[in-house]
Design a protein around this motif. Sequence first.
Motif, PDB file in Angstrom:
ATOM      1  N   ILE A 122       0.839  -1.202   0.000  1.00  0.00           N
ATOM      2  CA  ILE A 122       0.000   0.000   0.000  1.00  0.00           C
ATOM      3  C   ILE A 122       0.876   1.254   0.000  1.00  0.00           C
ATOM      4  O   ILE A 122       0.605   2.212  -0.733  1.00  0.00           O
ATOM      5  CB  ILE A 122      -0.977  -0.023   1.194  1.00  0.00           C
ATOM      6  CG1 ILE A 122      -2.024  -1.125   0.991  1.00  0.00           C
ATOM      7  CG2 ILE A 122      -1.637   1.336   1.399  1.00  0.00           C
ATOM      8  CD1 ILE A 122      -2.856  -1.441   2.223  1.00  0.00           C
ATOM      9  N   VAL A 123       1.937   1.237   0.791  1.00  0.00           N
ATOM     10  CA  VAL A 123       2.861   2.374   0.831  1.00  0.00           C
ATOM     11  C   VAL A 123       3.536   2.550  -0.530  1.00  0.00           C
ATOM     12  O   VAL A 123       3.658   3.675  -1.030  1.00  0.00           O
ATOM     13  CB  VAL A 123       3.906   2.199   1.957  1.00  0.00           C
ATOM     14  CG1 VAL A 123       5.023   3.227   1.848  1.00  0.00           C
ATOM     15  CG2 VAL A 123       3.220   2.294   3.321  1.00  0.00           C
ATOM     16  N   ALA A 124       3.956   1.459  -1.146  1.00  0.00           N
ATOM     17  CA  ALA A 124       4.608   1.541  -2.455  1.00  0.00           C
ATOM     18  C   ALA A 124       3.659   2.125  -3.498  1.00  0.00           C
ATOM     19  O   ALA A 124       4.060   2.957  -4.322  1.00  0.00           O
ATOM     20  CB  ALA A 124       5.099   0.156  -2.887  1.00  0.00           C
ATOM     21  N   GLU A 125       2.414   1.704  -3.472  1.00  0.00           N
ATOM     22  CA  GLU A 125       1.439   2.233  -4.427  1.00  0.00           C
ATOM     23  C   GLU A 125       1.180   3.719  -4.186  1.00  0.00           C
ATOM     24  O   GLU A 125       1.067   4.496  -5.138  1.00  0.00           O
ATOM     25  CB  GLU A 125       0.128   1.451  -4.350  1.00  0.00           C
ATOM     26  CG  GLU A 125      -0.915   1.920  -5.340  1.00  0.00           C
ATOM     27  CD  GLU A 125      -0.458   1.894  -6.793  1.00  0.00           C
ATOM     28  OE1 GLU A 125      -0.860   2.809  -7.563  1.00  0.00           O
ATOM     29  OE2 GLU A 125       0.303   0.984  -7.184  1.00  0.00           O
ATOM     30  N   ALA A 126       1.110   4.123  -2.940  1.00  0.00           N
ATOM     31  CA  ALA A 126       0.927   5.549  -2.631  1.00  0.00           C
ATOM     32  C   ALA A 126       2.125   6.357  -3.109  1.00  0.00           C
ATOM     33  O   ALA A 126       1.974   7.473  -3.613  1.00  0.00           O
ATOM     34  CB  ALA A 126       0.708   5.741  -1.134  1.00  0.00           C
ATOM     35  N   ARG A 127       3.305   5.793  -2.973  1.00  0.00           N
ATOM     36  CA  ARG A 127       4.525   6.460  -3.440  1.00  0.00           C
ATOM     37  C   ARG A 127       4.466   6.647  -4.961  1.00  0.00           C
ATOM     38  O   ARG A 127       4.921   7.661  -5.489  1.00  0.00           O
ATOM     39  CB  ARG A 127       5.742   5.638  -3.042  1.00  0.00           C
ATOM     40  CG  ARG A 127       7.065   6.323  -3.305  1.00  0.00           C
ATOM     41  CD  ARG A 127       8.266   5.487  -2.856  1.00  0.00           C
ATOM     42  NE  ARG A 127       8.239   5.213  -1.432  1.00  0.00           N
ATOM     43  CZ  ARG A 127       8.225   3.984  -0.893  1.00  0.00           C
ATOM     44  NH1 ARG A 127       8.232   2.917  -1.665  1.00  0.00           N
ATOM     45  NH2 ARG A 127       8.203   3.823   0.402  1.00  0.00           N
ATOM     46  N   ASN A 128       3.887   5.690  -5.658  1.00  0.00           N
ATOM     47  CA  ASN A 128       3.760   5.782  -7.113  1.00  0.00           C
ATOM     48  C   ASN A 128       2.803   6.891  -7.552  1.00  0.00           C
ATOM     49  O   ASN A 128       2.787   7.261  -8.727  1.00  0.00           O
ATOM     50  CB  ASN A 128       3.292   4.450  -7.695  1.00  0.00           C
ATOM     51  CG  ASN A 128       4.376   3.401  -7.647  1.00  0.00           C
ATOM     52  OD1 ASN A 128       5.555   3.709  -7.603  1.00  0.00           O
ATOM     53  ND2 ASN A 128       3.973   2.144  -7.634  1.00  0.00           N
TER      54      ASN A 128
END
Length: 134
Positions: free
Chosen positions: A111-117
């Motif tokens: 979820i954090v990685a997707e938000a970073r994207n």
Amino acid sequence: MRRIVLASHHQMADGLKDTLQFLSAMENVSAISAYIDETLIEDQIDKLFNEFDEEDEIFILTDMLGGSVNQKFFGRMNDHVHVICGMNLPLALTLALQPEGRLTAAQVADIVAEARNQLIYMNTYQQSENDDDE
């Protein structure tokens, strides 16, 4: 119960809370807006955590790494209290819309990685990538 705590310097957390609740209708969102008055952030945190149940899964989203707001939550981290720095609306919304049940560390990391994207410099964003959305 899943709870989201938005914590920031000044009023960023209040604004994000308002927007998150508008988009998701999630009621278990709290905001800590630090350094607005003489109230100590530690007192705000203690008061908030006294309202939670021991079984609650808590996601604390803070505004910036190394900031005092983020640091005040370090002692609260455990397997069901997650601290994520660099809060943004995609992150908060994704957490709010997750199905009930505890999330694994791997799920939270995804979820954090997707938000970073979702952080994109639009001046250099390729139009062809955006054409699929139209």
